[in-house]
Design an enzyme around this catalytic site. Sequence first.
Site, PDB file in Angstrom:
ATOM      1  N   TYR A   1       4.061   5.265  11.488  1.00 18.10           N
ATOM      2  CA  TYR A   1       4.331   3.869  11.816  1.00 18.10           C
ATOM      3  C   TYR A   1       5.190   3.122  10.789  1.00 18.10           C
ATOM      4  O   TYR A   1       5.525   1.967  11.018  1.00 18.10           O
ATOM      5  CB  TYR A   1       3.012   3.106  12.017  1.00 18.10           C
TER       6      TYR A   1
ATOM      7  N   HIS B   1      -3.632   4.369   4.602  1.00 20.45           N
ATOM      8  CA  HIS B   1      -4.761   3.434   4.654  1.00 20.45           C
ATOM      9  C   HIS B   1      -6.013   4.110   4.114  1.00 20.45           C
ATOM     10  O   HIS B   1      -6.720   3.565   3.261  1.00 20.45           O
ATOM     11  CB  HIS B   1      -4.985   2.968   6.083  1.00 20.45           C
TER      12      HIS B   1
ATOM     13  N   ARG C   1       0.849  -1.182   0.000  1.00 19.44           N
ATOM     14  CA  ARG C   1       0.000   0.000   0.000  1.00 19.44           C
ATOM     15  C   ARG C   1       0.890   1.240   0.000  1.00 19.44           C
ATOM     16  O   ARG C   1       1.442   1.629   1.032  1.00 19.44           O
ATOM     17  CB  ARG C   1      -0.896  -0.008   1.244  1.00 19.44           C
TER      18      ARG C   1
END
Length: 397
Positions: free
Chosen positions: A303, A294, A290
């Site tokens: 993160y 998100h 990805r």
Amino acid sequence: MTVESTAARKTTRRSSGTKRTASASTSTTKKTSTRAEAVATEPELVQLLTPEGERVQHPDYDIDLSAEELRGLYRDMVLSRRFDAEATALQRQGELGLWASLLGQEAAQIGSGRALRDDDYVFPTYREHAVAWCRGVDPTNLLGMFRGVNNGGWDPSTNNFHLYTIVLGSQTLHATGYAMGIAKDGADSAVIAYFGDGASSQGDVNESFVFSAVYNAPVVFFCQNNQWAISEPIEKQTRVPLYQRAAGFGFPGVRVDGNDVLACLAVTRSALERARRGEGPTLIEAYTYRMAAHTTSDDPTKYRRDEEREAWEAKDPIQRLKTYMENEGHADAAFFEELETESEALGKHVREVVRAMPVPEHMAIFDNVYADGHALVDEERAQFAAYQASFEGGEAE
């Protein structure tokens, strides 16, 4: 050919920090061990087109496509990415409430989407914009829900493409039930259910594995393992490769290079044909990444590291197909220029349509909840109507 895994890169970085010793032979041994350890942790997967754009063969999966078909796959990916970029920009401009980007996952979606027949049925999550493109769903219809003006915007039966599913994993049960139904009807069509690596931890997904295996349902489970379930890495989802879970339920699983559109097409086509022959379900793990957040409410810099994204940028699904086509003479400069023009036109069209979407009637949300009406819905409708009437002018601005 393999794609380097996150675990492999971590192993390499840990080993590279080992203190040097005075012995050159010891240092060489450590380096060799590090390389062997890194290779051992790289995933085995089906790949037909390397990140460098080199065509390779696979003993179990292969595909022979014409230059026109290759250009078609490339066009699909480019236009899907442009649509996705436009949707992201519209959200940033306040035109959409939220958007879930597919950036980096174009090959997984276009490859699997183009493997489908018209009579096959698709159960998506909320990120399958490129699969919707393959099914002929108007891209602007996808944006109505994220703008808050409709609950989907298309008739699932028209394109055999179900409405987007926000509840994680629930669509796999819907897909399994539908597949069991068409099998009882004697149809030879197949069903495909899309979900992510995070959703694979949901009970619904595992229940669908049980039912599909026991009833030999003609369904393909297509898991796009993009390495992150929002901020949770794949290492927190499973201790074994996701595709290996299928064996525990009694059906085959296969891991494919999710950034290789040719491999995704070949593997999905094979799994769908297997389902149509009455041989039951298959789990496909599309190993991809990805590239974006998100959703547009997420900040991936909190993160994950830039180095990780940069490593995957080198495996870009669109660039690798472009390189292959250019090297083999399957596309010329005129083709790419025309596609760029088409891409710009698509972006303009999306902007214009979204901004012109009418505001729905406030009471329309209560329509079609039940075919014959329902006392509770009637009560809620009356309460909401009274609330709207409490504003000056009879309704909220």
